[in-house]
Write an enzyme that holds these catalytic residues in place. Structure first.
Site, PDB file in Angstrom:
ATOM      1  N   TYR A  73      26.254 103.814  86.122  1.00 34.94           N
ATOM      2  CA  TYR A  73      25.268 102.760  85.899  1.00 34.94           C
ATOM      3  C   TYR A  73      24.783 102.162  87.220  1.00 34.94           C
ATOM      4  CZ  TYR A  73      26.665 102.836  80.941  1.00 34.94           C
ATOM      5  OH  TYR A  73      26.934 103.209  79.641  1.00 34.94           O
TER       6      TYR A  73
ATOM      7  N   LYS B 211      37.533 112.059  82.387  1.00 36.41           N
ATOM      8  CA  LYS B 211      37.081 113.422  82.051  1.00 36.41           C
ATOM      9  C   LYS B 211      37.476 114.300  83.237  1.00 36.41           C
ATOM     10  CE  LYS B 211      34.801 116.411  79.453  1.00 36.41           C
ATOM     11  NZ  LYS B 211      35.193 116.833  78.098  1.00 36.41           N
TER      12      LYS B 211
ATOM     13  N   ASP C 207      36.873 112.707  75.367  1.00 33.58           N
ATOM     14  CA  ASP C 207      36.455 113.200  74.038  1.00 33.58           C
ATOM     15  C   ASP C 207      37.619 113.114  73.046  1.00 33.58           C
ATOM     16  OD1 ASP C 207      37.558 115.151  75.672  1.00 33.58           O
ATOM     17  OD2 ASP C 207      36.180 116.747  75.089  1.00 33.58           O
TER      18      ASP C 207
ATOM     19  N   ASP D 114      31.922 101.435  77.954  1.00 32.48           N
ATOM     20  CA  ASP D 114      30.771 100.965  77.188  1.00 32.48           C
ATOM     21  C   ASP D 114      30.772 101.633  75.807  1.00 32.48           C
ATOM     22  OD1 ASP D 114      28.332  99.809  76.564  1.00 32.48           O
ATOM     23  OD2 ASP D 114      27.132 101.228  77.732  1.00 32.48           O
TER      24      ASP D 114
ATOM     25  N   ASP E  89      32.178 100.057  71.798  1.00 32.01           N
ATOM     26  CA  ASP E  89      31.343  99.955  70.587  1.00 32.01           C
ATOM     27  C   ASP E  89      32.035 100.679  69.427  1.00 32.01           C
ATOM     28  OD1 ASP E  89      29.288  98.638  72.042  1.00 32.01           O
ATOM     29  OD2 ASP E  89      27.718  99.709  70.942  1.00 32.01           O
TER      30      ASP E  89
HETATM   31  C1  IPM Z   1      27.022  96.235  77.263  1.00 38.58           C
HETATM   32  C2  IPM Z   1      25.617  96.792  77.318  1.00 38.58           C
HETATM   33  C3  IPM Z   1      25.167  96.861  78.765  1.00 38.58           C
HETATM   34  C4  IPM Z   1      26.119  97.796  79.486  1.00 38.58           C
HETATM   35  C5  IPM Z   1      23.711  97.314  78.981  1.00 38.58           C
HETATM   36  C6  IPM Z   1      22.746  96.551  78.155  1.00 38.58           C
HETATM   37  C7  IPM Z   1      23.352  97.213  80.428  1.00 38.58           C
HETATM   38  O1  IPM Z   1      25.548  98.009  76.680  1.00 38.58           O
HETATM   39  O2  IPM Z   1      27.255  95.126  77.761  1.00 38.58           O
HETATM   40  O3  IPM Z   1      27.881  96.882  76.670  1.00 38.58           O
HETATM   41  O4  IPM Z   1      25.946  99.004  79.462  1.00 38.58           O
HETATM   42  O5  IPM Z   1      27.071  97.287  80.079  1.00 38.58           O
HETATM   43 MN    MN Z   2      27.288  98.431  75.441  1.00 37.25          MN
END
Ligand code: IPM
Ligand code: MN
Ligand code: NAD
Length: 357
Positions: free
Chosen positions: A142, A191, A223, A247, A251
């Site tokens: 990133y 990885k 993975d 990230d 989620d």
């Molecule tokens: C998060 C989001 C951010 C990240 C994006 C929006 C830059 O996905 O906070 O998880 O990747 O950190």
């Molecule tokens: Mn995110």
């Protein structure tokens, strides 16, 4: 105590959920005799609209003058055609970097009341799970070199994953220390079977592990980790991983707890000043409809009190209030299974939490 908080409400559901977190923090301040001072600053799409840039210098200065920062969320379809350097998301990466917030703690724990809301089967959940994801936040792909160039098939775009020993060591230390305060298990996810940067990550973690003989350290390939999280989440205590893997895996983990609207996070650096942010985004599909789940933002407020203000009793009180409201059956629409009942709005859920606080 007097504690100055910069509010970065941002876009989409950001303002709704930050207002909820502020209402809860104000009640905590009254109850425990503190003074929390909130000052709003622009970030993301709303800053582009008003100032032409997603991260105005005033916002960075305001954050640096505050004891901590509470963030809502940034981004949305309105700004998706902005050039990469002027996107709302760039501001989020920018403020994390400007404040040196290289650690992101993302706790994914299943509340007993939300057992039914988890998509996992009862026997997989077992006695429940409580995972702390330690995500590296200011390095990796990133932040790496990117751009366009001529490639084998003509014009191509590229992004680069790079990690230095220094960056790996500093996030590794946080992860080992975190594990020491918990169940003393640490799984590093990489990885290393493909990526050179992951091989350096793994080697550095192994060297660090020698200094923490009381932590049971393991490695896992990403993975497989994505699969293991669903197969048997209980095997994890603390996870440490790179910016991008953290990230994605967080989620995934959030949904195991019933909804992405549940997961808070703490972005920390070398000082006490941190940024506290739900892991979810601006949810453009429900923005402005009073449907958002405010719990991730409210729990981010609790993390701010715990990690930045040193007010653990007050943080406990917020977490207990969330747990109580959930135990009473309060659900927003995003929490899996809640369509069976009439879901609460964002303001109703906030009210329910305030009532039991
Ligand atoms: C998060 C989001 C951010 C990240 C994006 C929006 C830059 O996905 O906070 O998880 O990747 O950190
Ligand atoms: Mn995110
Ligand atoms: P998202 O997290 O915004 O939404 C994914 C899904 O989860 C949507 O259906 C949304 O309605 C739901 N959801 C998320 N949070 C919720 C909540 N609190 N209550 C109820 N439902 C909730 O992810 P996305 O759709 O991929 O991204 C939308 C925008 O947000 C994009 O511009 C993205 O870049 C941005 N984003 C920002 C952050 C951040 O500011 N920290 C994080 C992730 C994504």
């Amino acid at each position: 105590m007097r504690f100055k908080v910069a509010l970065l409400k941002g876009d989409g559901i950001g303002p709704e959920i930050v207002d909820s977190a502020v209402a809860v923090l104000k009640k905590v301040a009254d109850k425990f005799g503190h003074e929390f001072v909130f000052t709003p600053y622009l970030i993301g799409g709303c800053a582009i609209d008003e100032m032409g840039v997603p991260l105005p210098p005033e916002t960075i200065e305001g954050c640096l003058e505050s004891d901590s920062i509470l963030l809502g969320s940034v981004g949305g379809p309105k700004w998706d055609d902005q050039p990469g350097d002027n996107r709302p998301e760039k501001a989020l990466l920018g403020i994390r970097e400007a404040l040196g917030l290289f650690t992101n703690l993302r706790p994914a724990k299943l509340y007993p009341a939300l057992r039914e809301a988890s998509p996992l089967k009862d026997d997989v959940i077992g006695s429940g799970f409580d995972i702390m994801i330690v995500r590296e936040l200011t390095g990796g792909i990133y932040f790496g070199d990117r751009g366009y160039r001529e490639g084998k098939y003509g014009k191509e775009a590229y992004d680069t994953e790079a990690y230095s020993v220094t960056e790996i060591e500093r996030i590794g230390r946080v992860a080992f220390e975190t594990a020491m305060k918990r169940r003393k298990r640490l799984c590093s996810i990489d990885k290393a079977n493909v990526l050179e940067s992951s091989r350096l990550w793994r080697k550095t973690m192994h060297e660090l592990a020698l200094k923490y003989p009381n932590v049971k350290y393991t490695d896992m390939i990403v993975d497989n980790a994505a699969m293991q999280l669903i197969r048997d989440p209980q095997q994890f205590d603390v996870i440490v991983t790179s910016n991008m893997f953290g990230d994605i895996l967080s989620d995934e983990a959030s949904q195991l707890t019933g909804s992405i609207g549940m997961l808070a996070s703490a972005s920390l650096g070398a000082s006490k000043r941190g940024m506290f942010e739900p892991i979810h985004g601006s949810a453009p599909d429900i923005a402005g409809k009073n449907q958002a789940n405010p719990i991730a933002a409210i729990l981010s407020g609790a993390m701010m009190l715990r990690y930045s203000a040193g007010l653990s009793e007050e943080a406990d009180a917020i977490e207990a209030a969330v747990e109580k409201a959930l135990a009473k059956g309060c659900r927003t629409a995003d929490i899996r299974g809640s369509s069976r009942e009439t879901p609460l709005t964002c303001t109703q859920m906030t009210q329910a939490i305030l009532e039991v606080l």
